[in-house]
Motif scaffolding. Structure first.
Motif, mmCIF file in Angstrom:
data_model
loop_
_atom_site.group_PDB
_atom_site.id
_atom_site.type_symbol
_atom_site.label_atom_id
_atom_site.label_comp_id
_atom_site.label_asym_id
_atom_site.label_seq_id
_atom_site.Cartn_x
_atom_site.Cartn_y
_atom_site.Cartn_z
ATOM 1 N N HIS A 213 0.827 -1.206 0.000
ATOM 2 C CA HIS A 213 0.000 0.000 0.000
ATOM 3 C C HIS A 213 0.864 1.259 0.000
ATOM 4 C CE1 HIS A 213 -3.512 2.471 0.652
ATOM 5 N NE2 HIS A 213 -2.982 2.986 1.747
ATOM 6 N N LEU A 214 1.940 1.250 0.761
ATOM 7 C CA LEU A 214 2.835 2.402 0.807
ATOM 8 C C LEU A 214 3.478 2.657 -0.556
ATOM 9 C CD1 LEU A 214 4.491 1.740 4.275
ATOM 10 C CD2 LEU A 214 3.073 3.713 3.683
ATOM 11 N N VAL A 215 3.921 1.597 -1.207
ATOM 12 C CA VAL A 215 4.496 1.753 -2.551
ATOM 13 C C VAL A 215 3.426 2.250 -3.521
ATOM 14 C CG1 VAL A 215 5.629 0.571 -4.472
ATOM 15 C CG2 VAL A 215 6.262 0.005 -2.116
ATOM 16 N N PHE A 216 2.204 1.751 -3.363
ATOM 17 C CA PHE A 216 1.105 2.188 -4.225
ATOM 18 C C PHE A 216 0.836 3.679 -4.063
ATOM 19 C CE2 PHE A 216 -3.600 2.833 -4.513
ATOM 20 C CZ PHE A 216 -3.693 2.768 -5.900
ATOM 21 N N LEU A 217 0.864 4.174 -2.830
ATOM 22 C CA LEU A 217 0.646 5.606 -2.619
ATOM 23 C C LEU A 217 1.716 6.427 -3.325
ATOM 24 C CD1 LEU A 217 -0.368 5.688 1.159
ATOM 25 C CD2 LEU A 217 -1.864 6.025 -0.824
ATOM 26 N N ARG A 218 2.957 5.984 -3.220
ATOM 27 C CA ARG A 218 4.038 6.687 -3.928
ATOM 28 C C ARG A 218 3.831 6.617 -5.442
ATOM 29 N NH1 ARG A 218 9.375 8.257 -2.850
ATOM 30 N NH2 ARG A 218 10.121 9.296 -4.732
ATOM 31 N N PHE A 219 3.357 5.484 -5.918
ATOM 32 C CA PHE A 219 3.068 5.322 -7.349
ATOM 33 C C PHE A 219 1.945 6.264 -7.780
ATOM 34 C CE2 PHE A 219 0.608 3.002 -10.670
ATOM 35 C CZ PHE A 219 1.551 3.044 -11.686
ATOM 36 N N GLN A 220 0.924 6.415 -6.953
ATOM 37 C CA GLN A 220 -0.174 7.326 -7.278
ATOM 38 C C GLN A 220 0.319 8.766 -7.382
ATOM 39 O OE1 GLN A 220 -2.379 5.453 -8.605
ATOM 40 N NE2 GLN A 220 -4.182 6.023 -7.394
ATOM 41 N N TRP A 221 1.275 9.146 -6.520
ATOM 42 C CA TRP A 221 1.887 10.469 -6.663
ATOM 43 C C TRP A 221 2.679 10.555 -7.963
ATOM 44 C CZ3 TRP A 221 7.089 11.592 -7.114
ATOM 45 C CH2 TRP A 221 7.397 12.951 -7.159
ATOM 46 N N LEU A 222 3.423 9.495 -8.268
ATOM 47 C CA LEU A 222 4.260 9.465 -9.466
ATOM 48 C C LEU A 222 3.447 9.737 -10.727
ATOM 49 C CD1 LEU A 222 7.213 8.637 -10.440
ATOM 50 C CD2 LEU A 222 6.243 6.377 -10.842
ATOM 51 N N ARG A 223 2.232 9.169 -10.775
ATOM 52 C CA ARG A 223 1.410 9.331 -11.981
ATOM 53 C C ARG A 223 0.446 10.502 -11.889
ATOM 54 N NH1 ARG A 223 -3.448 5.588 -11.270
ATOM 55 N NH2 ARG A 223 -3.680 5.752 -13.519
ATOM 56 N N GLY A 224 0.619 11.350 -10.873
ATOM 57 C CA GLY A 224 -0.163 12.571 -10.781
ATOM 58 C C GLY A 224 -1.552 12.410 -10.202
ATOM 59 N N LYS A 225 -1.843 11.263 -9.609
ATOM 60 C CA LYS A 225 -3.153 11.047 -8.998
ATOM 61 C C LYS A 225 -3.233 11.620 -7.587
ATOM 62 C CE LYS A 225 -5.052 8.864 -12.419
ATOM 63 N NZ LYS A 225 -6.228 9.445 -13.131
ATOM 64 N N LEU A 226 -2.082 11.837 -6.970
ATOM 65 C CA LEU A 226 -1.996 12.499 -5.673
ATOM 66 C C LEU A 226 -0.982 13.627 -5.781
ATOM 67 C CD1 LEU A 226 -1.675 9.444 -3.221
ATOM 68 C CD2 LEU A 226 -3.747 10.755 -3.692
ATOM 69 N N ASP A 227 -1.278 14.774 -5.179
ATOM 70 C CA ASP A 227 -0.247 15.803 -5.083
ATOM 71 C C ASP A 227 0.504 15.618 -3.765
ATOM 72 O OD1 ASP A 227 -1.794 16.963 -3.017
ATOM 73 O OD2 ASP A 227 -2.733 18.417 -4.371
ATOM 74 N N GLU A 228 1.502 16.485 -3.504
ATOM 75 C CA GLU A 228 2.329 16.308 -2.317
ATOM 76 C C GLU A 228 1.510 16.348 -1.025
ATOM 77 O OE1 GLU A 228 3.091 18.169 -4.864
ATOM 78 O OE2 GLU A 228 4.973 17.298 -5.595
ATOM 79 N N ARG A 229 0.547 17.251 -0.971
ATOM 80 C CA ARG A 229 -0.282 17.370 0.228
ATOM 81 C C ARG A 229 -1.128 16.107 0.421
ATOM 82 N NH1 ARG A 229 -5.350 18.266 1.002
ATOM 83 N NH2 ARG A 229 -5.679 18.730 -1.212
ATOM 84 N N GLU A 230 -1.695 15.607 -0.662
ATOM 85 C CA GLU A 230 -2.543 14.414 -0.576
ATOM 86 C C GLU A 230 -1.730 13.173 -0.219
ATOM 87 O OE1 GLU A 230 -6.016 15.559 -3.817
ATOM 88 O OE2 GLU A 230 -4.047 14.874 -4.516
ATOM 89 N N LEU A 231 -0.520 13.101 -0.758
ATOM 90 C CA LEU A 231 0.345 11.968 -0.409
ATOM 91 C C LEU A 231 0.683 11.992 1.074
ATOM 92 C CD1 LEU A 231 2.157 9.549 -1.038
ATOM 93 C CD2 LEU A 231 3.950 11.163 -1.735
ATOM 94 N N LYS A 232 1.075 13.165 1.573
ATOM 95 C CA LYS A 232 1.406 13.268 3.001
ATOM 96 C C LYS A 232 0.195 12.925 3.863
ATOM 97 C CE LYS A 232 3.449 16.266 6.513
ATOM 98 N NZ LYS A 232 2.477 15.845 7.545
ATOM 99 N N SER A 233 -0.974 13.395 3.458
ATOM 100 C CA SER A 233 -2.192 13.114 4.214
ATOM 101 C C SER A 233 -2.482 11.616 4.248
ATOM 102 C CB SER A 233 -3.375 13.864 3.594
ATOM 103 O OG SER A 233 -4.577 13.535 4.261
ATOM 104 N N ALA A 234 -2.297 10.944 3.112
ATOM 105 C CA ALA A 234 -2.542 9.498 3.045
ATOM 106 C C ALA A 234 -1.546 8.735 3.920
ATOM 107 C CB ALA A 234 -2.454 9.017 1.600
ATOM 108 N N LEU A 235 -0.291 9.140 3.900
ATOM 109 C CA LEU A 235 0.720 8.496 4.730
ATOM 110 C C LEU A 235 0.442 8.728 6.214
ATOM 111 C CD1 LEU A 235 3.904 9.426 2.663
ATOM 112 C CD2 LEU A 235 2.872 7.161 2.855
#
Length: 266
Positions: A213-235
């Protein structure tokens, strides 16, 4: 993330009853002797003692539900649940919630195992097997298509669908600053089961699902589905959930997960 996701992982052991049946082995042999006999036969044929998918019995299915607001780690495991009930509960959740499934090497291992074991136990899963005959949206995006993302095999996608480029989850997770595998690896599960260490197998499977799941969240940021704020919030949301869970494996996991892990390097 607009759609719910279910990141999951399986842990399996050899199906001793099936091995006894197919090899016509006597009841006098212990389970360990049956598995060793089958492993030797497999090594002679293929050079590896890894048993075929249809002879793998599921003892734990662990996952992470995430709808973008709430996150939950769960596991379905023996001996509390038998294999058929694990399958029934898993596919019932898919039928009800229609999540995106996310795995690491799910196309190469987890899904074929689920298919064979569901066939063996007679577990129906109408949404999972839908390919557009009843619901047109599944024609071009279903759980079965390798290049469809209703099931996303992260390992396969990141490798560009090239087997020779595939990487181990443990290494990718640790390179991103996540804990990686804790306690054991897949090759040790049978031995742990024989020693009665079902709880350790469950803990290992749960942490593997969270690593994915953690790698998936980073992948979602990589492809522009999450921005930095959303990634931090998810983590942060996941970390807060894990801090509330009982179990020494979560204390160890959190201790090896630095607060800065997976911060986008831009």
């Amino acid at each position: 993330m607009s759609a719910p996701t279910l990141v999951f992982d399986l842990e399996t052991i050899p199906d001793v009853a099936a091995l006894r049946l197919l090899h016509e082995l006597p009841d006098a042999l212990s389970d360990e002797e049956v598995v060793e006999y089958a492993a030797q036969r497999q090594r002679a044929r293929s050079g590896s003692d890894f048993l075929p998918h249809h002879l793998q019995r599921i003892v734990t299915l662990a996952g992470v539900w995430d709808n973008g607001h709430d996150v939950k780690v769960f596991s379905l495991a023996a001996p509390e649940l038998d294999e058929a009930e694990i399958l029934r509960q898993f596919f019932a959740a898919i039928d009800k919630k229609r999540p995106q499934l996310v795995t690491w090497n799910g196309g190469g291992f987890d899904l074929p195992v689920l298919h064979y074991r569901s066939l063996l136990h007679g577990v129906q899963a109408s949404a999972y097997w839908e390919v557009g005959e009843r619901e047109s949206e599944y024609r071009y995006n279903n759980y079965l298509g390798r290049f469809h993302w209703r099931h996303l095999d992260l390992m396969d996608v990141l490798a560009g669908y090239q087997t020779r480029a595939a990487a181990p989850l443990d290494q990718i997770a640790r390179l991103l600053g996540f804990p990686g595998k804790l306690g054991m690896d897949g090759g040790q599960v049978w031995g742990a089961w024989c020693r009665g260490e079902a709880a350790a197998i469950r803990a290992y499977c749960e942490t593997d699902a969270v690593n994915t799941h953690l790698v998936f969240l980073r992948f979602q940021w990589l492809r522009g589905k999450l921005d930095e704020r959303e990634l931090k919030s998810a983590l942060d949301r996941l970390r807060e959930h894990l801090e509330k869970l009982p179990g020494a494996h979560w204390r160890e996991f959190l201790a090896q997960w630095p607060l800065t892990a997976a911060d986008p390097k831009i």
